[in-house]
Design a protein around this motif. Structure first.
Motif, PDB file in Angstrom:
ATOM      1  N   UNK A 181      33.470  37.250   0.261  1.00 39.71           N
ATOM      2  CA  UNK A 181      34.375  37.774   1.285  1.00 39.71           C
ATOM      3  C   UNK A 181      34.072  37.138   2.630  1.00 39.71           C
ATOM      4  N   UNK A 182      35.066  37.142   3.511  1.00 37.75           N
ATOM      5  CA  UNK A 182      34.826  36.749   4.889  1.00 37.75           C
ATOM      6  C   UNK A 182      34.598  38.021   5.704  1.00 37.75           C
ATOM      7  N   UNK A 183      34.020  37.859   6.901  1.00 30.05           N
ATOM      8  CA  UNK A 183      33.586  39.024   7.668  1.00 30.05           C
ATOM      9  C   UNK A 183      34.767  39.807   8.247  1.00 30.05           C
ATOM     10  N   UNK A 240      22.969  42.036  19.444  1.00 25.95           N
ATOM     11  CA  UNK A 240      23.761  42.471  20.594  1.00 25.95           C
ATOM     12  C   UNK A 240      24.765  43.540  20.171  1.00 25.95           C
ATOM     13  N   UNK A 241      25.393  43.329  19.004  1.00 26.03           N
ATOM     14  CA  UNK A 241      26.323  44.348  18.492  1.00 26.03           C
ATOM     15  C   UNK A 241      25.591  45.675  18.305  1.00 26.03           C
ATOM     16  N   UNK A 242      24.357  45.617  17.793  1.00 26.24           N
ATOM     17  CA  UNK A 242      23.586  46.838  17.534  1.00 26.24           C
ATOM     18  C   UNK A 242      23.255  47.560  18.842  1.00 26.24           C
ATOM     19  N   UNK A 243      22.919  46.797  19.866  1.00 28.14           N
ATOM     20  CA  UNK A 243      22.583  47.397  21.171  1.00 28.14           C
ATOM     21  C   UNK A 243      23.816  48.075  21.771  1.00 28.14           C
ATOM     22  N   UNK A 244      24.960  47.373  21.724  1.00 25.80           N
ATOM     23  CA  UNK A 244      26.183  47.945  22.294  1.00 25.80           C
ATOM     24  C   UNK A 244      26.637  49.166  21.489  1.00 25.80           C
ATOM     25  N   UNK A 279      31.288  41.196  19.708  1.00 23.71           N
ATOM     26  CA  UNK A 279      32.433  42.089  19.910  1.00 23.71           C
ATOM     27  C   UNK A 279      33.312  42.116  18.663  1.00 23.71           C
ATOM     28  N   UNK A 280      33.349  40.989  17.956  1.00 29.80           N
ATOM     29  CA  UNK A 280      34.135  40.925  16.732  1.00 29.80           C
ATOM     30  C   UNK A 280      33.587  41.903  15.684  1.00 29.80           C
ATOM     31  N   UNK A 323      34.605  45.354  16.782  1.00 28.72           N
ATOM     32  CA  UNK A 323      36.034  45.560  16.544  1.00 28.72           C
ATOM     33  C   UNK A 323      36.278  45.879  15.072  1.00 28.72           C
ATOM     34  N   UNK A 324      35.589  45.125  14.207  1.00 29.03           N
ATOM     35  CA  UNK A 324      35.736  45.338  12.760  1.00 29.03           C
ATOM     36  C   UNK A 324      35.355  46.753  12.360  1.00 29.03           C
ATOM     37  N   UNK A 325      34.390  47.319  13.040  1.00 27.94           N
ATOM     38  CA  UNK A 325      33.947  48.685  12.742  1.00 27.94           C
ATOM     39  C   UNK A 325      34.814  49.732  13.421  1.00 27.94           C
TER      40      UNK A 325
END
Lengths: 251, 251
Positions: free
Chosen positions: A207-209, B9-13, B49-50, B53-55
């Protein structure tokens, strides 16, 4: 002729995939070739492919181009049927049945080990901190397409040195073996959430992310309400449909 | 100090959003400011950020920057509970209950009309080609966040000129009114699939095209097996958890 929109182009390619012009595993023409065919820009082709990727029709891999990943139809997972005694009679189990319904061949790789399960699972099974469980980890395929990762956990106090630690479970699978050991399941709980795959999942499931997986947390309980099995099932959303059905009292 | 990865960085934000440093509706600092804060490139910030956004933690809108969309917790839709007679006793109905569970205020906008339903719905309701049904379309909010689009269809032969064509249904809602009209539902079928939102859905639900919606097809049947109501529920996957539970015979 007015220029086609990216949605028009996505619809044409989707239709060609459904009609078998491009089949599962085929590589699509490179973007410049598609841009020429549809007399449009590469940016528009890129947007069209993004739509199809989102739907799970295609996947793009660095250096391997864009390949068709669509199954002919979604696999239907019928929750209420798959755990019924009748469904468990067969030696093959519900996953095999579900995949055969599409005319494809099921295959599973099973790994059995003793582990400290994830916190969420440990809490459901009421394990003490650091207490081990038997993990039955399965990686599952329809033909050669990886379609599911499943991990079932049973408390070590139940499963240690029993048939549940063997790779093959025999007719009726784990549920029947648990019943024979005095832990018959009579109530099921499932919760469904959706998230992007992690790196391991994306790698195995190809899969892609920007695609998504269902995360199904399945719990089997005895008549006393004790959770004797907790399982996490990870499935690409574009391959599966989840079916539930139940009776209600009239309003 | 080693440079942080985009996942770090995603985890921190994410953590800051969960702790309320950034709250629902807040705008995140622009990418160059985040790049400076984390001593990294804009490309890395973009990747971080991507992930969020996915989450469904954040959404990026042209000209409005990146805003926090995360609810405090996912709304839990408990299928077996929400259609029980007890749940229907209240004047407010299951959606309202589910949203109040999170400490938020539910709100619905209802539109009732006669339409030729989508082919899939027409087939379920066994309508003739071009035959109309009553459509009850709802757009639903938790506080000010749009969280669901639902359309219920009832054959015109059942609903025409009845209370079912009125906006307010009163205690017990549509299911109770159908029962009073002699169409008590005793069996429910649901199928769950996931796809990107279409333009209308993305607009109302404030989603980007790389996020996903659940599409729940819900069917209510009488004792004779006749489908008297078919509903399509569209919900952002990042806002909802779907719960099911049922009894099984021991294996």
């Amino acid at each position: 002729m007015p220029r086609l929109s990216y949605l028009d182009i996505a619809a044409i390619l989707r239709d060609e995939i459904e009609r078998g012009v491009y089949r599962h595993g085929d590589t699509l023409p490179p973007e410049p070739v598609l841009a020429e065919r549809f007399e449009t820009t590469r940016a528009t082709i890129n947007n069209a492919l993004r739509v199809l990727r989102g739907e799970g029709c295609i996947a793009t891999h660095r250096g391997r181009g864009t390949t068709v990943t669509a199954l002919t139809r979604r696999i239907r997972r019928s929750a209420m049927t798959r755990y019924r005694p009748e469904a468990l009679q067969t030696s093959t189990g519900p996953f095999d049945y579900e995949v055969r319904q599409l005319g494809m061949s099921p295959r599973s790789e099973v790994t059995v080990s003793r582990v400290v399960p994830p916190a969420e699972i440990a809490e459901i099974l009421k394990l003490d901190e650091g207490e081990q469980a038997v993990q039955r980890a399965r990686r599952m395929f329809a033909d050669d397409t990886p379609v599911m990762i499943a991990s079932s956990y049973i408390p070590l106090s139940i499963a240690a040195d029993t048939v549940l630690e063997q790779e093959q479970q025999g007719p009726g699978g784990m549920i029947r073996r648990l019943a024979e050991l005095g832990h018959a399941q009579v109530h099921m709980d499932e919760s469904v959430t959706v998230r992007p795959p992690n790196d391991d999942e994306a790698d195995f499931l190809r899969m892609s992310s920007d695609q998504r997986v269902y995360v199904i947390l399945h719990i089997g309980r005895t008549a006393e309400g004790t959770a004797v099995e907790a399982a996490q099932q990870i499935m690409p959303t574009h391959y599966w449909q989840l079916d539930y059905s139940w009776d209600v009292e009239p309003a």
